[in-house]
Design an enzyme around this catalytic site. Structure first.
Site, short mmCIF file in Angstrom:
data_model
loop_
_atom_site.label_atom_id
_atom_site.label_comp_id
_atom_site.label_asym_id
_atom_site.label_seq_id
_atom_site.Cartn_x
_atom_site.Cartn_y
_atom_site.Cartn_z
CE1 TYR A 1 -46.43 34.26 11.90
CE2 TYR A 1 -46.76 36.53 12.60
CZ TYR A 1 -46.96 35.17 12.80
OH TYR A 1 -47.68 34.72 13.88
CB CYS A 2 -46.87 33.31 5.40
SG CYS A 2 -45.51 33.43 4.20
CD1 TRP A 3 -43.50 26.86 6.17
CD2 TRP A 3 -44.57 26.86 8.13
NE1 TRP A 3 -43.03 25.79 6.90
CE2 TRP A 3 -43.67 25.77 8.12
CE3 TRP A 3 -45.34 27.07 9.27
CZ2 TRP A 3 -43.53 24.89 9.19
CZ3 TRP A 3 -45.21 26.19 10.34
CH2 TRP A 3 -44.30 25.12 10.28
#
Length: 356
Positions: free
Chosen positions: A93-95
């Site tokens: 995951y990222c932002w």
């Protein structure tokens, strides 16, 4: 390549490793419990790419950023990921669940791993935390430990936890003892988001059918806000008051807050914030004791003139079951007696819990 439906926050436990592809600074601020940080851009690189995007446009930002991402992913493959087997299944995951995590997933899939991208990224996690706090708080069978400053409430909570009871230690999560003098030496408070993440992680591991012991708190612990749903449940829950003798409380404070004598100037500054409540003459006397490292009379007056009156005013106002509280008395708050106090509290017949 997998074509399964998007993986959501609630699917995270199905994977071998949860990877946070954001920068180290973003990860330090808050992250999903159990995640490891393998950033596709460093803190500095993200600033460079963002500046290029604003000043020269998307193409130049992607050209420069792409080289940075490739170098970082290569370093991860040679380093932290070098020993992962062929059947390893990571969730990334990222932002927002966008380009950074998507790029990493593509690379990992090219290697042959069944990598998946978490839909919505960290922002989906934040929504999950908020929703969980709102959903779980009304179900909690809280038992609220009360007592004036120096009653060793936090130590009793820790003893209860050591004895197998369920404990929600908000001050521990907040890294603050809750009062004007409650900052921990050399310890910064976490971000509000990280504070809430710790609460949800603790609740996820608890049996909601069993009692959960918690300390009576105001709406703020240091600079952090207690989540409103949890605060409301706390205020509506049964109370257990520790009735400790004044001498025992003073002795406990002199042990537990001894660090305040290590920085007299800081202690005097904090006491100065109470001038509006107690007047210049009293504060000057307290500050003189602070500079002299004379803590016994200082703590005695703080108890008598500040903390005890504040406690008496706030309990009946903020705790709705205060009138029907159960009490445990003690004249000794040494470690052995705190353990006995925790045992006595755990053996109390459960009071009626409030309805959701």
């Amino acid at each position: 390549m997998s074509h399964r439906p998007p993986c959501r926050v609630t699917d995270r436990h199905r994977y071998d490793t949860l990877i946070d592809a954001r920068t180290p600074a973003e990860f330090a601020l808050d992250h999903i419990p159990g995640a490891i940080n393998l950033p596709v851009l460093s803190n500095e690189e993200r600033v460079i790419v963002g500046t290029l995007y604003k000043q020269q446009g998307a193409f130049e930002a992607r050209r420069v950023g792409g080289a940075m991402v490739a170098a970082n992913l290569a370093a991860h493959l040679r380093g932290p990921l070098a020993e992962q087997p062929a059947h390893w299944r990571p969730l990334v995951y990222c932002w927002r669940g966008g380009m950074r995590s998507g790029t990493m997933v593509q690379w990992l899939r090219l290697v042959g791993w069944d990598a998946q991208q978490m839909y919505g990224g960290y922002k989906a996690w934040r929504r999950h935390v908020i929703d969980q706090l709102d959903a779980l708080a009304p179900q909690l069978a809280l038992r609220v430990l009360c007592g004036p400053t120096g009653s060793a409430k936090t130590r009793v909570l820790q003893a209860l936890a050591a004895q197998g009871a369920q404990v929600l230690d908000l001050e521990g999560f907040a890294r603050h003892r809750g009062s004007v003098l409650g900052a921990l030496p050399g310890v910064a408070q976490p971000a509000q988001t990280a504070f809430e993440t710790q609460i949800v992680a603790a609740l996820d591991a608890m049996d909601l059918q069993r009692p959960i012991y918690i300390e009576a708190e105001s709406a703020r612990i240091g600079r952090l806000n207690v989540p409103l749903a949890l605060l409301g449940r706390l205020r509506a829950s049964p109370c257990i008051e520790i009735e400790a003798g004044t001498a025992a409380r003073l002795d406990f404070l002199l042990r537990d807050y001894a660090n305040l004598g290590d920085d007299p100037a800081q202690l005097a500054r904090l006491l100065g914030t109470l001038k509006e409540l107690h007047g210049s003459e009293v504060i000057a006397r307290w500050q003189a004791w602070a500079h002299e490292r004379t803590l016994a009379p200082l703590f005695a007056e703080l108890m008598a003139l500040h903390y005890d009156p504040l406690y008496q005013r706030s309990q009946s106002k903020n705790l709705f079951q205060w009138a029907t509280r159960q009490s445990v008395a003690t004249d000794d708050l040494t470690p052995a007696s705190v353990n006995a106090l925790a045992q006595a509290i755990a053996q109390l017949a459960p009071a009626a819990a409030p309805r959701p």
